[in-house]
Design a protein around this motif. Structure first.
Motif, PDB file in Angstrom:
ATOM      1  N   TYR A  63       0.938  -1.086  -0.126  1.00  0.00           N
ATOM      2  CA  TYR A  63      -0.025   0.030  -0.161  1.00  0.00           C
ATOM      3  C   TYR A  63       0.878   1.310   0.128  1.00  0.00           C
ATOM      4  CZ  TYR A  63      -4.384  -2.884   1.072  1.00  0.00           C
ATOM      5  OH  TYR A  63      -5.249  -3.513   1.267  1.00  0.00           O
ATOM      6  N   TYR A 115       0.760   4.672   7.686  1.00  0.00           N
ATOM      7  CA  TYR A 115      -0.659   4.531   7.758  1.00  0.00           C
ATOM      8  C   TYR A 115      -0.775   4.578   9.286  1.00  0.00           C
ATOM      9  CZ  TYR A 115      -5.490   3.244   7.149  1.00  0.00           C
ATOM     10  OH  TYR A 115      -7.050   2.922   7.206  1.00  0.00           O
ATOM     11  N   ARG A 129      -5.623  -2.301   8.441  1.00  0.00           N
ATOM     12  CA  ARG A 129      -4.847  -2.170   7.479  1.00  0.00           C
ATOM     13  C   ARG A 129      -3.805  -3.288   7.366  1.00  0.00           C
ATOM     14  NH1 ARG A 129      -0.799   0.513   4.426  1.00  0.00           N
ATOM     15  NH2 ARG A 129      -2.368   2.092   3.569  1.00  0.00           N
ATOM     16  N   ARG A 179      -5.346  -6.367   6.059  1.00  0.00           N
ATOM     17  CA  ARG A 179      -5.597  -6.259   4.561  1.00  0.00           C
ATOM     18  C   ARG A 179      -4.328  -6.289   3.741  1.00  0.00           C
ATOM     19  NH1 ARG A 179      -8.688  -1.437   5.535  1.00  0.00           N
ATOM     20  NH2 ARG A 179      -7.053  -0.138   5.004  1.00  0.00           N
ATOM     21  N   CYS A 180      -3.178  -6.314   4.192  1.00  0.00           N
ATOM     22  CA  CYS A 180      -1.895  -6.221   3.481  1.00  0.00           C
ATOM     23  C   CYS A 180      -1.338  -7.481   3.153  1.00  0.00           C
ATOM     24  CB  CYS A 180      -0.744  -5.445   4.262  1.00  0.00           C
ATOM     25  SG  CYS A 180       0.600  -4.842   3.478  1.00  0.00           S
ATOM     26  N   HIS A 185      -4.949  -9.301  -1.246  1.00  0.00           N
ATOM     27  CA  HIS A 185      -5.821  -7.920  -1.497  1.00  0.00           C
ATOM     28  C   HIS A 185      -5.050  -6.990  -2.401  1.00  0.00           C
ATOM     29  CE1 HIS A 185      -8.756  -5.693   0.609  1.00  0.00           C
ATOM     30  NE2 HIS A 185      -8.966  -6.678   1.258  1.00  0.00           N
ATOM     31  N   TYR A 229      -3.166   2.775  -3.750  1.00  0.00           N
ATOM     32  CA  TYR A 229      -3.360   3.854  -2.657  1.00  0.00           C
ATOM     33  C   TYR A 229      -4.601   3.812  -1.808  1.00  0.00           C
ATOM     34  CZ  TYR A 229      -3.396   8.946  -1.733  1.00  0.00           C
ATOM     35  OH  TYR A 229      -3.559  10.143  -1.070  1.00  0.00           O
ATOM     36  N   ASP A 230      -4.197   4.000  -0.424  1.00  0.00           N
ATOM     37  CA  ASP A 230      -5.210   3.971   0.636  1.00  0.00           C
ATOM     38  C   ASP A 230      -4.808   4.570   1.641  1.00  0.00           C
ATOM     39  OD1 ASP A 230      -7.088   2.541   2.213  1.00  0.00           O
ATOM     40  OD2 ASP A 230      -5.662   1.048   2.832  1.00  0.00           O
ATOM     41  N   GLU A 254      -1.861   3.020  -8.658  1.00  0.00           N
ATOM     42  CA  GLU A 254      -3.360   2.826  -9.131  1.00  0.00           C
ATOM     43  C   GLU A 254      -2.945   1.973 -10.357  1.00  0.00           C
ATOM     44  OE1 GLU A 254      -3.925   7.120 -10.278  1.00  0.00           O
ATOM     45  OE2 GLU A 254      -4.404   7.417  -8.190  1.00  0.00           O
ATOM     46  N   LYS A 265      -3.250  -1.549  -9.241  1.00  0.00           N
ATOM     47  CA  LYS A 265      -4.480  -2.001  -8.726  1.00  0.00           C
ATOM     48  C   LYS A 265      -5.593  -2.040  -9.906  1.00  0.00           C
ATOM     49  CE  LYS A 265      -7.600  -0.418  -5.059  1.00  0.00           C
ATOM     50  NZ  LYS A 265      -7.795   0.664  -3.923  1.00  0.00           N
TER      51      LYS A 265
END
Lengths: 72, 230
Positions: free
Chosen positions: A29, A36, A56, A59-60, A64, A68-69, B86, B89
């Motif tokens: 991320y 984060y 987070r 999720r990593c 997944h 960009y989060d 991006e 993703k």
């Protein structure tokens, strides 16, 4: 009195300075999990920020998509 | 009572199971049981890394788009990172494994550590040149192997990240030396686990990064020919 928030931020700082450089970069991320966590704890405090950071980290992983989060 | 106790119990059962297996085959040996258990642990984590291999292959197809981004945003590294994220993703790929797989390894490592550290061997505890898996290595071969394999395994990932700064270089020697030093005082069984783990990791990384090295060379070639044009 030492605040839990400060302790958390200190531990993350130690991790970022001395432990993270030892291993290869891995976070999927942007910002990274540790970045984060710092922002989240700074903004929402130890409890809620810590919870956001934990979610987070969970999720990593390769199932997944990452990307960009930013902290909400 | 220790936080990892339930996990330690599981590992103890698995370890004994593998020992019984070697006994059933005809050569009961705790050393082989440790190696089998290590391979099982590594195999259980395979789904996490197999996914990575696939995403690395997909990355190859993304190279042209990535190169274009690198050209467009070469003066703004932060925006470049965001744009790259991006792109990953959109394509549903990501070159990095994430934080969770690393964190999962921690409790597993602790579980195996406590399982093997105080293990009381009921059968013959010898293995190859080792007089006992619960004692340190009298010939210092295992500590050297543990340092060496840790070094190789680290070197592989570093070469791929193209990181070449001084701090990383110092660390790449510090970590193996530290591992070798603590191995001097560890029971041999634990060091056998560590060395096997490293060897599996080295094999896996070699397999995973095979394509990527070629890729890095291609990117370099492309940027070199770009410079020539100018």
């Amino acid at each position: 009195m030492i605040r839990v928030k400060r302790v958390f931020l200190f531990l993350i700082d130690v991790y970022r300075r001395y432990i993270s450089p030892l291993k290869s970069p891995c976070c999927r991320y942007i910002p990274t999990c540790s970045e984060y966590a710092m922002i989240a704890i700074e903004r929402y405090g130890a409890m809620r920020g810590g919870w956001l950071a934990l979610k987070r980290i969970l999720r990593c992983h390769p199932f997944h998509e990452g990307g960009y989060d930013p902290v909400p | 009572m220790n936080l990892f106790d339930p996990l330690v119990q599981v590992f103890r059962l698995v370890f004994e199971g593998f020992y019984n297996l070697t006994a059933a085959v005809g050569f009961a040996n705790y050393g082989i049981a440790i190696i089998l258990m290590t391979i099982l642990v590594k195999a259980l984590m395979y789904p996490l890394t197999a996914k990575q291999v696939r995403s690395m292959k997909a990355m190859q197809e993304l190279q042209p788009a990535l190169k274009k981004l690198q050209k467009d945003y070469k003066n703004n590294p932060q925006l470049l990172q965001q744009k790259m994220a991006e792109l990953y993703k959109e394509a549903g790929v990501n070159p990095l494994a994430g934080c969770l797989p690393l964190l999962i390894q921690m409790p597993i490592l602790m579980g195996v550590y406590y399982c093997l550290y105080g293990y009381s061997y009921s059968g013959d505890p010898t293995f190859l040149w080792l007089t006992s898996l619960s004692d340190t290595d009298p010939l210092y071969v295992l500590p050297i192997l543990s340092a060496l394999t840790t070094y190789i395994q680290q070197k592989q990932t570093m070469a791929n990240n193209g990181q070449d700064n001084q701090q990383m270089k110092i660390m790449s020697y510090m970590m193996p030396l530290f591992i070798g030093w603590i191995s001097l005082n560890f029971p041999s069984g634990l060091v056998v686990y560590w060395v096997t783990m490293n060897l599996c990791q080295i094999a896996q990384q070699w397999y995973m990064f095979r394509g990527e090295k070629k890729l890095a060379v291609e990117v370099e070639d492309a940027s070199a020919s770009d410079k020539k044009k100018r």
